[in-house]
Design an enzyme around this catalytic site. Structure first.
Site: not given
Length: 410
Positions: A95, A160, A189, A384
Site C-alpha cells: 500500500d 502498513e 522501509d 510521502h
C-alpha cells in the site's frame, strides 16, 4: 571481496526493475482509511510475477468490507535454501499514501518516469523499493541456479500506511511465520544514502488527547465562567515541564537520543472572539525510549491531570488515541544481525551503524513477538513527498548486499 553481481547481471536486473515498477506502480493501492480501494489489484500483479519466478505463493486475506473484493491480501512466498529450517523474510508493504497535491508533481504520480539513475512515482521508494529488492534478488538466484544458505522468504503485506491491522499484525495473529529461533526479518522501509544506517530499535509511540473543561461565559463577564483556554495552556505547559523533568534517560542509539513530548494539534474551541471557551482540547505526540513503559508515562500524565483539576476546579480528561509499544530492541550480537552487518561492510565498503528511530515501522510488531528484525535500505528518504523517487543504483546495491548475505553470511 568481489561483488555478487557482474556488469551483465546489473544491466539485466536494471531492466527488470524498471519493467516491474511500470507494471505495479500504476495500479493504485491506497488503503480504505486513506480513501482508496485497497491492495487487491496490485497483489494480483505481484502474485503473478512471483509465480513466474517459480515460487509457490500463499495468500492470506484479511476481511475488510470497505476494500475491493472485501479483502486485504497478504502474499507469502519462499525460495528454498540449503538449510530449509531457517528463513530470512524480506517484508515490504504494497500500500501507499495518496499523491497529495498533483500540481506539485513534475509528472503523473502513478506513471513511472525514469530520468538517468532516478525513478519517479508514488510508492517507488515507500515501499516499492522493498518489493523490487526482494523480487530482483529472487530472480537472480533462480536464473543463475544459485542456492542461498537459508530460505529467502518474501512477505508482501497490506495496510502498513494505516496501522497494519489487516497486514503484518494479521499475519502474526495467524501464525504465518516460524518461531523466532528460525525466522529472521529484513524490512526495507527506511535507511540512508550510503546504506550504513541499520535500524534495530524504535521508540514507543503515544498519541494523547487532553481535554480541559471549564465553564463558558461572556468575555466581558469572566468572573461568571471558568476559562478552559487559559487553563488548558497552563495545564499543558505544566505537563510539558514535568514530562521533560521526569523522563530524562539518554540512549545514544536513537536520534534524538531522548524521549520526546510534543503538543501538536489543537481543536477549535469557540467560533467567536467574545466568548470564554468552556472546553479546550490539545493533542500530544510522544516518542518514548523503550527503557520506559507506556504505562509509566500515562500514569504521570494522569497524576498531573488529577493534581491540576483539584487545584483549579477544571475538569481534565486524558484519553489515549494511539498506544504503540516498540518491543525489545533487536540484538546486534544475534547471528542474523552480525552476519548482515558483515555483508554491508563487505559488499558496500561502509561501516554499518545500528541505530534507533522515533518513527514506526512494521518491525515493531515483529519485535513484540520476539523476532530479530532490522530495517534497512539505501534511500534519500523521499517517502510521502511530491516527486518521490529512488535511484536504480541504490536498488542494485541493495540487491547485491542481500545476495552477498544469502550466499556467504547466512
Amino acid at each position: 571481496m568481489p561483488r555478487v553481481l557482474g556488469e551483465r547481471d546489473v544491466d539485466k536486473l536494471k531492466s527488470y526493475i524498471v519493467d516491474l515498477y511500470k507494471r505495479f506502480i500504476p495500479v493504485k493501492a491506497l488503503p480504505p482509511d486513506l480513501g482508496g480501494r485497497g491492495e487487491l489489484e496490485r497483489a494480483r500483479v505481484l502474485q503473478e510475477e512471483l509465480e513466474k519466478l517459480g515460487l509457490r505463493v500463499e495468500r492470506f486475506d484479511a476481511s475488510d468490507p470497505r476494500a475491493e473484493g472485501g479483502v486485504r491480501p497478504n502474499l507469502l512466498a519462499v525460495l528454498p535454501g540449503r538449510d530449509e529450517s531457517r528463513t530470512l523474510w524480506v517484508v515490504a508493504h504494497m500500500d501507499t499514501v495518496p499523491e497529495g497535491d498533483p500540481s506539485l508533481w513534475r509528472s503523473n504520480p502513478y506513471s513511472v518516469v525514469v530520468e538517468g539513475d532516478k525513478v519517479y512515482g508514488r510508492g517507488v521508494e515507500d515501499d516499492g523499493q522493498g518489493i523490487v529488492l526482494a523480487l530482483a534478488a529472487a530472480k537472480h538466484l533462480v536464473e543463475k541456479g544459485l542456492e542461498p544458505r537459508v530460505n529467502l522468504g518474501i512477505a508482501l503485506v497490506s495496510d502498513e500506511e494505516a496501522g497494519s491491522r489487516y497486514g503484518l499484525i494479521y499475519l502474526l495473529e495467524k501464525g504465518a511465520f516460524g518461531p523466532p529461533e528460525t525466522d529472521w526479518f529484513l524490512v526495507p522501509d527506511a535507511g540512508s544514502p550510503d546504506g550504513s544506517k541499520v535500524i534495530v530499535a524504535e521508540k514507543h509511540i503515544a498519541w494523547i488527547r487532553v481535554t480541559v473543561r471549564g465553564r463558558q461565559a461572556h468575555a466581558s463577564m469572566p468572573h461568571t465562567g471558568l476559562n478552559a483556554h487559559r487553563l488548558g495552556m497552563m495545564f499543558n505547559l505544566e505537563l510539558d515541564r514535568l514530562l521533560h523533568e521526569r523522563f530524562t534517560r539518554y540512549d545514544e542509539r536513537f536520534e534524538p537520543p531522548v524521549s520526546t513530548f510534543e503538543p501538536t494539534r489543537k481543536e477549535e474551541n469557540v467560533g467567536n472572539i467574545n466568548t470564554i471557551p468552556g472546553v479546550d482540547t490539545v493533542y500530544w505526540d510522544m516518542r518514548i525510549l523503550p527503557s520506559y513503559s507506556l504505562e509509566e508515562v500515562l500514569d504521570t500524565v494522569r497524576a498531573v491531570a488529577y493534581s491540576f483539576s483539584a487545584k483549579t476546579g477544571a475538569g481534565v480528561e486524558v484519553e489515549p488515541v494511539v498506544l504503540d509499544e516498540a518491543g525489545e530492541p533487536t540484538r546486534t550480537d544475534s547471528v542474523f544481525v552480525k552476519g548482515f552487518l558483515e555483508a554491508i561492510r563487505e559488499a558496500r565498503g561502509v561501516e554499518p551503524k545500528p541505530v534507533g528511530i522515533g518513527g514506526g515501522t512494521v518491525a515493531r510488531y515483529l519485535r513484540r513477538h520476539g523476532y530479530q528484525a532490522i530495517v534497512w535500505m539505501t534511500c534519500d528518504e523521499t517517502a510521502h513527498q511530491p516527486n518521490e523517487y529512488t535511484r536504480l543504483s541504490y536498488v542494485l546495491a541493495d540487491v547485491d548486499t542481500l545476495l552477498h548475505y544469502l550466499l556467504n553470511k547466512a
